[in-house]
Design a protein around this motif. Structure first.
Motif, PDB file in Angstrom:
ATOM      1  N   GLN A  75       0.813  -1.214   0.000  1.00 10.61           N
ATOM      2  CA  GLN A  75       0.000   0.000   0.000  1.00 10.61           C
ATOM      3  C   GLN A  75       0.848   1.266   0.000  1.00 10.61           C
ATOM      4  N   ASP A  76       1.951   1.279   0.756  1.00  8.90           N
ATOM      5  CA  ASP A  76       2.773   2.493   0.791  1.00  8.90           C
ATOM      6  C   ASP A  76       3.498   2.717  -0.540  1.00  8.90           C
ATOM      7  N   THR A  77       3.885   1.628  -1.217  1.00 11.94           N
ATOM      8  CA  THR A  77       4.513   1.748  -2.529  1.00 11.94           C
ATOM      9  C   THR A  77       3.507   2.247  -3.555  1.00 11.94           C
ATOM     10  N   LEU A  78       2.263   1.752  -3.492  1.00 10.97           N
ATOM     11  CA  LEU A  78       1.211   2.205  -4.393  1.00 10.97           C
ATOM     12  C   LEU A  78       0.950   3.691  -4.194  1.00 10.97           C
ATOM     13  N   ALA A  79       0.872   4.133  -2.956  1.00 12.96           N
ATOM     14  CA  ALA A  79       0.619   5.543  -2.663  1.00 12.96           C
ATOM     15  C   ALA A  79       1.747   6.428  -3.198  1.00 12.96           C
ATOM     16  N   ALA A  80       2.974   6.029  -2.988  1.00 13.69           N
ATOM     17  CA  ALA A  80       4.122   6.815  -3.470  1.00 13.69           C
ATOM     18  C   ALA A  80       4.152   6.858  -4.995  1.00 13.69           C
ATOM     19  N   SER A  81       3.902   5.728  -5.640  1.00 11.04           N
ATOM     20  CA  SER A  81       3.905   5.681  -7.107  1.00 11.04           C
ATOM     21  C   SER A  81       2.761   6.514  -7.687  1.00 11.04           C
ATOM     22  N   ALA A  82       1.601   6.498  -7.041  1.00 11.77           N
ATOM     23  CA  ALA A  82       0.467   7.297  -7.507  1.00 11.77           C
ATOM     24  C   ALA A  82       0.768   8.786  -7.375  1.00 11.77           C
ATOM     25  N   ARG A  83       1.405   9.183  -6.282  1.00  8.21           N
ATOM     26  CA  ARG A  83       1.796  10.595  -6.108  1.00  8.21           C
ATOM     27  C   ARG A  83       2.713  11.046  -7.248  1.00  8.21           C
ATOM     28  N   ILE A  84       3.698  10.218  -7.545  1.00  5.01           N
ATOM     29  CA  ILE A  84       4.645  10.556  -8.612  1.00  5.01           C
ATOM     30  C   ILE A  84       3.937  10.638  -9.962  1.00  5.01           C
ATOM     31  N   ALA A  85       3.055   9.691 -10.245  1.00  4.05           N
ATOM     32  CA  ALA A  85       2.332   9.679 -11.523  1.00  4.05           C
ATOM     33  C   ALA A  85       1.483  10.940 -11.685  1.00  4.05           C
ATOM     34  N   ILE A  86       0.807  11.351 -10.626  1.00  6.98           N
ATOM     35  CA  ILE A  86      -0.046  12.545 -10.680  1.00  6.98           C
ATOM     36  C   ILE A  86       0.798  13.800 -10.841  1.00  6.98           C
ATOM     37  N   LYS A  87       1.852  13.915 -10.051  1.00  2.68           N
ATOM     38  CA  LYS A  87       2.705  15.111 -10.134  1.00  2.68           C
ATOM     39  C   LYS A  87       3.381  15.220 -11.498  1.00  2.68           C
ATOM     40  N   ASP A  88       3.834  14.097 -12.062  1.00  5.75           N
ATOM     41  CA  ASP A  88       4.481  14.126 -13.372  1.00  5.75           C
ATOM     42  C   ASP A  88       3.510  14.549 -14.476  1.00  5.75           C
ATOM     43  N   ALA A  89       2.272  14.040 -14.417  1.00  8.39           N
ATOM     44  CA  ALA A  89       1.274  14.402 -15.434  1.00  8.39           C
ATOM     45  C   ALA A  89       0.931  15.889 -15.361  1.00  8.39           C
ATOM     46  N   VAL A  90       0.766  16.402 -14.152  1.00  6.73           N
ATOM     47  CA  VAL A  90       0.432  17.819 -13.984  1.00  6.73           C
ATOM     48  C   VAL A  90       1.596  18.692 -14.427  1.00  6.73           C
ATOM     49  N   LYS A  91       2.805  18.270 -14.109  1.00  2.74           N
ATOM     50  CA  LYS A  91       3.988  19.044 -14.504  1.00  2.74           C
ATOM     51  C   LYS A  91       4.084  19.164 -16.027  1.00  2.74           C
ATOM     52  N   GLU A  92       3.744  18.091 -16.733  1.00  5.69           N
ATOM     53  CA  GLU A  92       3.845  18.111 -18.188  1.00  5.69           C
ATOM     54  C   GLU A  92       2.681  18.837 -18.856  1.00  5.69           C
ATOM     55  N   TRP A  93       1.445  18.586 -18.407  1.00  6.62           N
ATOM     56  CA  TRP A  93       0.277  19.063 -19.128  1.00  6.62           C
ATOM     57  C   TRP A  93      -0.406  20.288 -18.519  1.00  6.62           C
ATOM     58  N   MET A  94      -0.186  20.549 -17.259  1.00  7.21           N
ATOM     59  CA  MET A  94      -0.802  21.714 -16.612  1.00  7.21           C
ATOM     60  C   MET A  94       0.255  22.427 -15.770  1.00  7.21           C
ATOM     61  N   PRO A  95       1.288  22.983 -16.383  1.00 10.98           N
ATOM     62  CA  PRO A  95       2.397  23.567 -15.621  1.00 10.98           C
ATOM     63  C   PRO A  95       2.007  24.789 -14.788  1.00 10.98           C
ATOM     64  N   PHE A  96       0.866  25.374 -15.049  1.00 10.91           N
ATOM     65  CA  PHE A  96       0.397  26.523 -14.275  1.00 10.91           C
ATOM     66  C   PHE A  96      -0.248  26.106 -12.951  1.00 10.91           C
TER      67      PHE A  96
END
Length: 136
Positions: A75-96
């Motif tokens: 569960q802790d690995t899933l949570a960390a990986s999900a955080r990274i996936a969300i932050k990476d997507a926002v950084k690329e597509w919604m930088p504002f």
């Protein structure tokens, strides 16, 4: 002393002019968004819940959230990986959009994951929260 003046978009001045469609999509008459704040909120939800490769001609649009849900992880690995996936997507597509906190709570007994994203938009003084529940 300088103070932060909130950015007002010209489309927000006239409350009778829609600036985008609201999600989720409905059958029949489509709901519309009339403020930039609600449109950014819906766009963020759409970005997080879209699987990479799902959008035609935009193969990198979206996040890997759904792919992570079916991986064999603690569960802790899933949570960390999900955080990274969300932050990476926002950084690329919604930088504002600035992500402050991503809370991921897996619930394996009910086959769902709850996500809370605290974010703000550059130039706006207020912070917003997006709550998502993904059923597997």
């Amino acid at each position: 002393m300088a103070r932060l003046v909130p950015k007002i978009y010209p489309t927000d001045i006239n409350e009778n002019i829609p600036i985008g469609i609201a999600f989720p999509l409905n059958m029949g008459t489509q709901k519309q968004n009339y403020t930039t704040t609600t449109q950014v909120h819906d766009n963020l939800r759409n970005l997080i819940l879209t699987i990479k490769g799902e959008r035609v001609n935009l193969p990198t649009f979206g996040s890997d959230l759904y792919l992570l849900l079916f991986e064999q992880m603690y569960q802790d690995t899933l949570a960390a990986s999900a955080r990274i996936a969300i932050k990476d997507a926002v950084k690329e597509w919604m930088p504002f959009v600035t992500i402050h906190i991503v809370e991921v709570t897996p619930d394996s007994d009910n086959n769902k994951i709850t996500i809370q994203v605290d974010y703000s938009v550059q130039g706006w003084p207020a912070s917003n929260t997006l709550n998502l529940t993904v059923n597997v």
